[in-house]
Design a protein around this motif. Structure first.
Motif, PDB file in Angstrom:
ATOM      1  N   UNK A  53      -3.063 -20.226  73.983  1.00  0.00           N
ATOM      2  CA  UNK A  53      -2.241 -19.263  74.707  1.00  0.00           C
ATOM      3  C   UNK A  53      -2.202 -17.929  73.973  1.00  0.00           C
ATOM      4  N   UNK A  54      -2.120 -17.981  72.644  1.00  0.00           N
ATOM      5  CA  UNK A  54      -2.185 -16.745  71.851  1.00  0.00           C
ATOM      6  C   UNK A  54      -3.529 -16.065  72.049  1.00  0.00           C
ATOM      7  N   UNK A  55      -4.589 -16.897  72.059  1.00  0.00           N
ATOM      8  CA  UNK A  55      -5.946 -16.368  72.234  1.00  0.00           C
ATOM      9  C   UNK A  55      -6.066 -15.606  73.549  1.00  0.00           C
ATOM     10  N   UNK A  56      -5.514 -16.156  74.616  1.00  0.00           N
ATOM     11  CA  UNK A  56      -5.601 -15.507  75.922  1.00  0.00           C
ATOM     12  C   UNK A  56      -4.939 -14.132  75.899  1.00  0.00           C
ATOM     13  N   UNK A  57      -3.781 -14.039  75.284  1.00  0.00           N
ATOM     14  CA  UNK A  57      -3.084 -12.753  75.225  1.00  0.00           C
ATOM     15  C   UNK A  57      -3.820 -11.757  74.334  1.00  0.00           C
ATOM     16  N   UNK A  58      -4.258 -12.203  73.159  1.00  0.00           N
ATOM     17  CA  UNK A  58      -4.930 -11.302  72.224  1.00  0.00           C
ATOM     18  C   UNK A  58      -6.221 -10.748  72.811  1.00  0.00           C
TER      19      UNK A  58
ATOM     20  N   UNK B 177     -14.531  -7.864  76.678  1.00  0.00           N
ATOM     21  CA  UNK B 177     -13.296  -7.679  77.438  1.00  0.00           C
ATOM     22  C   UNK B 177     -12.723  -9.064  77.705  1.00  0.00           C
ATOM     23  N   UNK B 178     -11.485  -9.281  77.390  1.00  0.00           N
ATOM     24  CA  UNK B 178     -10.775 -10.561  77.505  1.00  0.00           C
ATOM     25  C   UNK B 178     -11.613 -11.705  76.947  1.00  0.00           C
ATOM     26  N   UNK B 179     -11.525 -12.907  77.513  1.00  0.00           N
ATOM     27  CA  UNK B 179     -12.149 -14.072  76.894  1.00  0.00           C
ATOM     28  C   UNK B 179     -13.580 -14.299  77.335  1.00  0.00           C
ATOM     29  N   UNK B 180     -13.913 -15.569  77.543  1.00  0.00           N
ATOM     30  CA  UNK B 180     -15.281 -15.980  77.829  1.00  0.00           C
ATOM     31  C   UNK B 180     -15.881 -15.229  79.020  1.00  0.00           C
TER      32      UNK B 180
END
Length: 213
Positions: free
Chosen positions: A12-17, A182-185
């Motif tokens: 969840x932290x990863x998604x926000x960061x 930009x953002x995650x995967x």
């Protein structure tokens, strides 16, 4: 919305960061495996952190919860690595090297990359990379499950076509056509659109405020 990181799970932290810290430059890192072959892998938890000396920091995670990724293990063992910047032209090849291939499979070969000797470190460069930095390991800082690899830059290289004025160290930054995360995967961005704002001195700022009144 407010988010208390102490109450969040790592993912969840990863998604926000990754959604908020954008764009992130990509470190396309080459290192030497134990058998002398070259490993290539991209990392977007990366940036330059100083110029005296030149310092880069890359966050390299684990396979699973314990075993360090090959990049981290290789840097620990040899003390050297090369960080390449990623252009639009090389985006697909970079993406191939992000795949976790079985042991013995070369990311460099699968991605069809040619290598070239480095100037000051034993680790080869990616020949077509528009620019990059040859580094030696300064230290590794472990904070929880984060492994921050701190590298001192020994040498920088830029393809001739991207040099505007070698005597003044001016680079045609827009022409590099670098990409970022930009953002995650799966999320990327281009760096073609650049705008400039001149930095204003305090005296100029005061003058502008006086004009308004």
């Amino acid at each position: 919305m407010e988010f208390d990181f102490a109450r969040l799970k790592p993912q969840e932290r990863y998604k926000l960061l990754t959604a908020l810290v954008v764009p992130r430059p990509i470190a396309w890192v080459t290192t030497l495996n134990e058998d002398g072959s070259v490993n290539a892998a991209p990392f977007s938890f990366f940036n330059v952190m100083g110029s005296d000396p030149g310092v880069l920091v890359i966050s390299v995670g684990n396979h699973g919860r314990v075993r360090p990724k090959d990049t981290a293990a290789n840097i620990r063992r040899t003390g050297f690595f090369v960080v390449q910047m990623v252009s639009e032209e090389l985006a697909e090849a970079m993406n191939v090297t992000a795949t976790e291939f079985p042991e013995g499979v070369s990311e460099v070969a699968v991605a069809g990359l040619e290598l070239a000797p480095s100037a000051q470190v034993p680790v080869p460069r990616i020949a077509r990379a528009p620019a990059g930095f040859e580094c030696k390991l300064h230290s590794v800082l472990e904070i929880g499950r984060n492994r921050l690899v701190i590298g001192e830059v020994l040498h920088a290289f830029v393809q001739d076509e991207f040099i505007a004025d070698a005597q003044r160290y001016h680079v045609k930054t827009e022409a590099l056509r670098l990409i970022g995360r930009m953002h995650g995967r799966g999320g990327y961005t281009r760096t073609r659109e650049i705008f400039e704002m001149p930095r204003v001195s305090y005296e100029e700022w005061q003058a502008r405020q006086a004009e308004k009144t």
